[in-house]
Design a protein around this motif. Sequence first.
Motif, PDB file in Angstrom:
ATOM      1  N   LEU A 278       0.829  -1.200   0.000  1.00  0.00           N
ATOM      2  CA  LEU A 278       0.000   0.000   0.000  1.00  0.00           C
ATOM      3  C   LEU A 278       0.866   1.254   0.000  1.00  0.00           C
ATOM      4  CD1 LEU A 278      -3.022   1.041   0.337  1.00  0.00           C
ATOM      5  CD2 LEU A 278      -2.451   1.273   2.759  1.00  0.00           C
ATOM      6  N   LEU A 279       1.852   1.288   0.894  1.00  0.00           N
ATOM      7  CA  LEU A 279       2.731   2.450   1.012  1.00  0.00           C
ATOM      8  C   LEU A 279       3.650   2.570  -0.198  1.00  0.00           C
ATOM      9  CD1 LEU A 279       3.632   1.942   4.785  1.00  0.00           C
ATOM     10  CD2 LEU A 279       2.211   3.785   3.846  1.00  0.00           C
ATOM     11  N   PHE A 280       4.118   1.425  -0.699  1.00  0.00           N
ATOM     12  CA  PHE A 280       5.021   1.442  -1.835  1.00  0.00           C
ATOM     13  C   PHE A 280       4.293   1.887  -3.106  1.00  0.00           C
ATOM     14  CE2 PHE A 280       7.974  -0.202  -4.997  1.00  0.00           C
ATOM     15  CZ  PHE A 280       9.190   0.065  -4.403  1.00  0.00           C
ATOM     16  N   GLY A 281       3.077   1.365  -3.300  1.00  0.00           N
ATOM     17  CA  GLY A 281       2.283   1.782  -4.444  1.00  0.00           C
ATOM     18  C   GLY A 281       2.000   3.278  -4.408  1.00  0.00           C
ATOM     19  N   PHE A 282       1.800   3.814  -3.218  1.00  0.00           N
ATOM     20  CA  PHE A 282       1.586   5.248  -3.010  1.00  0.00           C
ATOM     21  C   PHE A 282       2.672   6.048  -3.722  1.00  0.00           C
ATOM     22  CE2 PHE A 282       1.448   9.250  -0.860  1.00  0.00           C
ATOM     23  CZ  PHE A 282       0.208   9.369  -0.248  1.00  0.00           C
ATOM     24  N   GLY A 283       3.929   5.619  -3.553  1.00  0.00           N
ATOM     25  CA  GLY A 283       5.041   6.370  -4.114  1.00  0.00           C
ATOM     26  C   GLY A 283       5.336   6.050  -5.558  1.00  0.00           C
ATOM     27  N   MET A 284       5.302   4.757  -5.921  1.00  0.00           N
ATOM     28  CA  MET A 284       5.726   4.374  -7.259  1.00  0.00           C
ATOM     29  C   MET A 284       4.792   4.913  -8.335  1.00  0.00           C
ATOM     30  SD  MET A 284       6.369   0.703  -9.057  1.00  0.00           S
ATOM     31  CE  MET A 284       4.788   0.760  -9.902  1.00  0.00           C
ATOM     32  N   TYR A 285       3.492   4.659  -8.187  1.00  0.00           N
ATOM     33  CA  TYR A 285       2.553   5.099  -9.216  1.00  0.00           C
ATOM     34  C   TYR A 285       2.451   6.620  -9.262  1.00  0.00           C
ATOM     35  CZ  TYR A 285       1.191   0.242  -9.800  1.00  0.00           C
ATOM     36  OH  TYR A 285       1.206  -1.104 -10.057  1.00  0.00           O
ATOM     37  N   SER A 286       2.614   7.273  -8.123  1.00  0.00           N
ATOM     38  CA  SER A 286       2.600   8.735  -8.117  1.00  0.00           C
ATOM     39  C   SER A 286       3.789   9.299  -8.880  1.00  0.00           C
ATOM     40  CB  SER A 286       2.606   9.261  -6.676  1.00  0.00           C
ATOM     41  OG  SER A 286       1.464   8.836  -5.979  1.00  0.00           O
ATOM     42  N   SER A 287       4.947   8.652  -8.723  1.00  0.00           N
ATOM     43  CA  SER A 287       6.130   9.129  -9.446  1.00  0.00           C
ATOM     44  C   SER A 287       5.948   8.955 -10.952  1.00  0.00           C
ATOM     45  CB  SER A 287       7.384   8.391  -8.969  1.00  0.00           C
ATOM     46  OG  SER A 287       7.385   7.037  -9.375  1.00  0.00           O
ATOM     47  N   PHE A 288       5.310   7.850 -11.377  1.00  0.00           N
ATOM     48  CA  PHE A 288       5.035   7.663 -12.796  1.00  0.00           C
ATOM     49  C   PHE A 288       4.161   8.793 -13.344  1.00  0.00           C
ATOM     50  CE2 PHE A 288       5.502   2.725 -12.863  1.00  0.00           C
ATOM     51  CZ  PHE A 288       6.882   2.878 -12.872  1.00  0.00           C
ATOM     52  N   ALA A 289       3.246   9.296 -12.508  1.00  0.00           N
ATOM     53  CA  ALA A 289       2.321  10.329 -12.961  1.00  0.00           C
ATOM     54  C   ALA A 289       2.945  11.724 -12.967  1.00  0.00           C
ATOM     55  CB  ALA A 289       1.068  10.323 -12.082  1.00  0.00           C
ATOM     56  N   LEU A 349      15.811   2.424  -0.489  1.00  0.00           N
ATOM     57  CA  LEU A 349      16.360   3.119  -1.643  1.00  0.00           C
ATOM     58  C   LEU A 349      15.310   4.033  -2.277  1.00  0.00           C
ATOM     59  CD1 LEU A 349      19.012   3.272  -3.214  1.00  0.00           C
ATOM     60  CD2 LEU A 349      18.160   1.461  -4.714  1.00  0.00           C
ATOM     61  N   THR A 350      14.046   3.601  -2.227  1.00  0.00           N
ATOM     62  CA  THR A 350      12.956   4.459  -2.714  1.00  0.00           C
ATOM     63  C   THR A 350      12.887   5.746  -1.902  1.00  0.00           C
ATOM     64  OG1 THR A 350      11.672   2.548  -3.445  1.00  0.00           O
ATOM     65  CG2 THR A 350      10.469   4.601  -3.134  1.00  0.00           C
ATOM     66  N   ALA A 351      12.999   5.617  -0.585  1.00  0.00           N
ATOM     67  CA  ALA A 351      12.963   6.798   0.283  1.00  0.00           C
ATOM     68  C   ALA A 351      14.113   7.754  -0.045  1.00  0.00           C
ATOM     69  CB  ALA A 351      13.026   6.376   1.745  1.00  0.00           C
ATOM     70  N   ILE A 352      15.312   7.189  -0.263  1.00  0.00           N
ATOM     71  CA  ILE A 352      16.472   8.026  -0.591  1.00  0.00           C
ATOM     72  C   ILE A 352      16.242   8.772  -1.907  1.00  0.00           C
ATOM     73  CG2 ILE A 352      18.911   7.961  -1.250  1.00  0.00           C
ATOM     74  CD1 ILE A 352      19.235   5.595   0.693  1.00  0.00           C
ATOM     75  N   GLY A 353      15.730   8.047  -2.905  1.00  0.00           N
ATOM     76  CA  GLY A 353      15.464   8.685  -4.198  1.00  0.00           C
ATOM     77  C   GLY A 353      14.431   9.785  -4.106  1.00  0.00           C
ATOM     78  N   MET A 354      13.378   9.554  -3.323  1.00  0.00           N
ATOM     79  CA  MET A 354      12.326  10.561  -3.188  1.00  0.00           C
ATOM     80  C   MET A 354      12.816  11.789  -2.417  1.00  0.00           C
ATOM     81  SD  MET A 354       9.689   9.622  -4.851  1.00  0.00           S
ATOM     82  CE  MET A 354       8.857   8.173  -5.506  1.00  0.00           C
ATOM     83  N   PHE A 355      13.597  11.571  -1.371  1.00  0.00           N
ATOM     84  CA  PHE A 355      14.182  12.714  -0.653  1.00  0.00           C
ATOM     85  C   PHE A 355      15.084  13.513  -1.594  1.00  0.00           C
ATOM     86  CE2 PHE A 355      13.280  10.546   3.510  1.00  0.00           C
ATOM     87  CZ  PHE A 355      12.603  11.611   4.087  1.00  0.00           C
ATOM     88  N   THR A 449       6.282   8.425   2.971  1.00  0.00           N
ATOM     89  CA  THR A 449       5.572   7.142   2.874  1.00  0.00           C
ATOM     90  C   THR A 449       6.549   6.010   2.555  1.00  0.00           C
ATOM     91  OG1 THR A 449       5.043   7.550   0.537  1.00  0.00           O
ATOM     92  CG2 THR A 449       3.401   8.198   2.169  1.00  0.00           C
ATOM     93  N   ALA A 450       7.589   6.280   1.762  1.00  0.00           N
ATOM     94  CA  ALA A 450       8.597   5.253   1.482  1.00  0.00           C
ATOM     95  C   ALA A 450       9.382   4.906   2.736  1.00  0.00           C
ATOM     96  CB  ALA A 450       9.540   5.728   0.378  1.00  0.00           C
ATOM     97  N   THR A 451       9.634   5.899   3.575  1.00  0.00           N
ATOM     98  CA  THR A 451      10.302   5.631   4.859  1.00  0.00           C
ATOM     99  C   THR A 451       9.433   4.762   5.741  1.00  0.00           C
ATOM    100  OG1 THR A 451      11.448   7.771   4.726  1.00  0.00           O
ATOM    101  CG2 THR A 451      11.343   6.708   6.889  1.00  0.00           C
ATOM    102  N   ALA A 452       8.135   5.056   5.776  1.00  0.00           N
ATOM    103  CA  ALA A 452       7.202   4.221   6.543  1.00  0.00           C
ATOM    104  C   ALA A 452       7.183   2.794   6.004  1.00  0.00           C
ATOM    105  CB  ALA A 452       5.802   4.830   6.501  1.00  0.00           C
ATOM    106  N   ALA A 453       7.231   2.648   4.670  1.00  0.00           N
ATOM    107  CA  ALA A 453       7.265   1.315   4.057  1.00  0.00           C
ATOM    108  C   ALA A 453       8.524   0.553   4.487  1.00  0.00           C
ATOM    109  CB  ALA A 453       7.210   1.430   2.539  1.00  0.00           C
ATOM    110  N   THR A 454       9.635   1.267   4.593  1.00  0.00           N
ATOM    111  CA  THR A 454      10.884   0.634   5.017  1.00  0.00           C
ATOM    112  C   THR A 454      10.770   0.113   6.447  1.00  0.00           C
ATOM    113  OG1 THR A 454      12.090   2.205   3.614  1.00  0.00           O
ATOM    114  CG2 THR A 454      13.371   0.971   5.240  1.00  0.00           C
ATOM    115  N   LEU A 455      10.182   0.913   7.328  1.00  0.00           N
ATOM    116  CA  LEU A 455      10.027   0.503   8.734  1.00  0.00           C
ATOM    117  C   LEU A 455       9.122  -0.719   8.856  1.00  0.00           C
ATOM    118  CD1 LEU A 455       9.664   4.035  10.394  1.00  0.00           C
ATOM    119  CD2 LEU A 455      11.702   2.559  10.307  1.00  0.00           C
TER     120      LEU A 455
END
Length: 487
Positions: A278-289, A349-355, A449-455
Amino acid sequence: MRTPMTAPLERRTDYRVTFVVLCVGVASFSLLQSMVNPVLPTIQAALDTDQTTVTWVLTAYLVSASVFTPIIGRVGDKVGKERMLVVALAALAVGSLLAAVATSVTVMIVARAIQGIGGGVLPLTFGIIRDEFPREKVASAIGTAAALLAVGGGVGLVIAGPLVDALSYHWLFWIPMIMTTVAAIAAAIWVPESPERTPGRINVLTALLMSGWLVALLIAVSQGHHWGWSSPEIIALFVVAAVLLPVWVIAEARSSQPLVDMQMMRIPTVWTVNLVALLFGFGMYSSFAFLPQFLQTPEIAGYGFGATVTESGLLLLPQTVASFIGGVAAGRLATRLGSKLLLVFGAGLTAIGMFGLAFFHDEVWMIVVETTFLGLAFGLAFAAMSNLVVAAVPQSQTGVASGMNTNIRTVGGAIGSALVATVVTSQLQPTGLPTESGYSHGFLLLAITATAATLVAILVPVVRATTHVVPGPQAEYEAEHPEHAEV
């Protein structure tokens, strides 16, 4: 007539041939998820419609795929995965044909809804891999197939612009139609039928309840930005979703023939990985958009690069390549390091990229480096999530379990895209373009949200299902003849 005695001797298609067919189907579905996004204004102009109406070209596909992905996966568990794979691929082909020849936005929306039925391709693929592949090849194959979903999303962004420039937007549908038609025929000929089946009937009531809350929720989050979050229609849809969701859960828990087994959903590995999804999809699909939109923002806004649709796609090409490399490598790495570690690494790594995107986006090379990190993260995390869920459930529930994981990821993407759209457009320049801080805050939200997914990923327990709900012919034969059992 097949019997347990003849099952081991029955000639089955080489698993590598099966894998090629499955990959073509998954690639076609993933392309259709993303290719339309960058050229939506082109479709709007060609079909002579308005911006609010044309968004239903995306929404219809999203809602349909979310509803049918777990349902098709569950039906495949019951009546046969190969049979339902042909159905799902045929739906993709028919929907693509209809979209390619559509002369009105209404026909286009209907076509996209039919394409959404093809969402069942992914859970069916995982189930067939688990049924047909040598045990030591399962993790690698699932990782590659799962990564194709992220790779296809990236490829769609890359080729959409050049394809429309060279030909027309109709080819965004002709190409997937050709691919899925070939895959459907190949599946009918070469993909062997499932040895594992779950007995019983399909629970129509719980299917309708699940469809009801999903449709209400996804229409609300996808149209809220256009209709207004406080509009009566959006509030009513959220209320309907809030009422139907718990009713669905209770109905499934009490059913003797549940569509989605709530006991399975409560397996610690399953629910924690689903939360990560849920959290990962939040970031990935949003980045595509929103990454293409950011790259295409004219420099007069004080940021952005004024890229064309084609140029923005090419700038994201390294991300797509990295996703493929990550997905292909994930299987072998999972064997050595474990899928959980890959999931933690991918989410981190997703969190790092988004930051990085939130604070460092002034130069093209910064965007390329950060999105390449994201691509690698997507490939690793997609593969790891799928492997963890598939390994944690009985073989006869592979389809519905992986279907729900895919579905939850899609729901997360819909929610994320809606929230990021609200954040990005919360402050507009006199030209009507978003301010730079809008994008910065949007990327920062995705980083959180990616940080939350990592935790959450750190807390995922690793379990492996060792029993089948319904043993297949091979298992029955081995039980009767232990001298022939696999070691």
